[in-house]
Structures are given as C-alpha cells and as structure tokens.
Design a protein around this motif. Structure first.
Motif, PDB file in Angstrom:
ATOM      1  N   THR A   1       1.214  -2.682   9.492  1.00 40.90           N
ATOM      2  CA  THR A   1      -0.058  -3.416   9.210  1.00 40.90           C
ATOM      3  C   THR A   1       0.047  -4.845   8.004  1.00 40.90           C
ATOM      4  OG1 THR A   1      -0.827  -1.159   8.862  1.00 40.90           O
ATOM      5  CG2 THR A   1      -1.669  -3.377   7.585  1.00 40.90           C
TER       6      THR A   1
ATOM      7  N   GLN B   1       1.096  -1.137  -0.320  1.00 45.27           N
ATOM      8  CA  GLN B   1       0.156  -0.092   0.074  1.00 45.27           C
ATOM      9  C   GLN B   1       0.865   1.573   0.333  1.00 45.27           C
ATOM     10  OE1 GLN B   1      -1.238  -2.650   2.080  1.00 45.27           O
ATOM     11  NE2 GLN B   1      -2.271  -2.801   0.038  1.00 45.27           N
TER      12      GLN B   1
ATOM     13  N   LYS C   1       2.096   1.607   7.913  1.00 41.20           N
ATOM     14  CA  LYS C   1       1.899   0.863   6.996  1.00 41.20           C
ATOM     15  C   LYS C   1       3.173  -0.454   6.762  1.00 41.20           C
ATOM     16  CE  LYS C   1      -0.229   4.268   3.745  1.00 41.20           C
ATOM     17  NZ  LYS C   1       0.264   4.651   2.765  1.00 41.20           N
TER      18      LYS C   1
END
Length: 159
Positions: free
Chosen positions: A107, A64, A104
């Motif tokens: 995650t 992402q 990120k």
C-alpha cells in the motif's frame, strides 16, 4: 521397460517427492539479534547520511504500523521530502504479522508511486525497484538506489 529400470525410476520419483516436500516445509530459523544490531549491519557500507530515523508517531503516520505491536521497529526516511528513500526493519512478535506487513508495505509503495510518478520519475523508478523481504521473524522494506545492497546486507545480518 525392465523391472530394474522401473525400480530405479520409483526411487528417483520418491526422492523428488521428498525433496519438494522438504523445500515446502522448510522455514528459516528466527533470528535472536536485536533490531539495532540488524539495522547497523544492514546499513553498513551504504551512504545513509540523508536518512533520518523516525519516531513511532511517524511510523504510524507514514506506514500505518503500530510500533507497539512488534518486538522492534526502526524506520528511516530521507530528510528531503522530494526523495522517496526509506528503510524499515521490523522484528515480528509473531510470524502471523508478516502478511499484514506485506500488505501495508505494498500500500505504501502504491501510494508513493502515485505521488512521485507525476513530478519525480527517478523517485518513482526507485519505488518500482523497492524491496520487501520477510525472513522468519524479521522484515525489511527498502526504497533506495541501494535497495538490493540493503537486502543483501539484511540477509547476511540475520545469519
């Protein structure tokens, strides 16, 4: 206490305050090396034959991250989908990108742990030992049995 002892203690206390402030204000200098140079030095002496460099679409898909938002980005992922090994090196355009990068990557680690914990405990262990290291205008994300070696070589490459 004597005046002399109090004076000495004041100087020691003052020196400690200056030292703590200096440590809190110190930020490493930006590195001007190219992402490719830092990547080569980071990967030196580690067997990375199973890692394949990924393109910008894969970077977006798996991590992402929008590659156009950075001065440089290189992402390697294991060619075997049953392996969790990954290596990412990013050169920030701005230091403010570091927090988003950390979020990120955390995650990513969490989502990969959920995937691998059920059927590949050794891969899940690699994720437990994953390295996310932000140094000035560069960052490293490494999931590998060699993650610590990647990190040491990354730090050396930035000097």
């Amino acid at each position: 206490m004597s005046k002399r002892t109090i004076t000495i203690l004041r100087y020691v206390f003052f020196a400690l305050i200056i030292g703590v402030l200096a440590m809190n204000l110190y930020q490493p200098a930006d590195c001007n090396k190219s992402v490719n140079t830092v990547t080569k030095q980071t990967m030196a002496s580690v067997n990375t034959k199973s890692l394949e460099q990924q393109n910008n679409q894969e970077i977006k898909r798996f991590l992402q991250l929008d590659a156009s938002m950075y001065d440089g980005i290189v992402y390697y992922k294991d060619s075997d989908t049953m392996k969790a090994d990954e290596l990412l090196i990013v050169k920030f355009k701005d230091h403010s990108q570091a927090e988003d990068f950390n979020d990120k990557m955390q995650t990513r680690i969490d989502s990969q742990k959920k995937i691998f914990s059920g059927y590949a405990p050794k891969e899940a262990d690699k994720l437990d030992a994953a390295v996310v290291d932000v140094r000035a205008n560069y960052a490293l994300y490494a999931v590998s049995k060699n993650a610590d070696t990647f990190d040491q070589q990354f730090r050396a490459a930035l000097k």
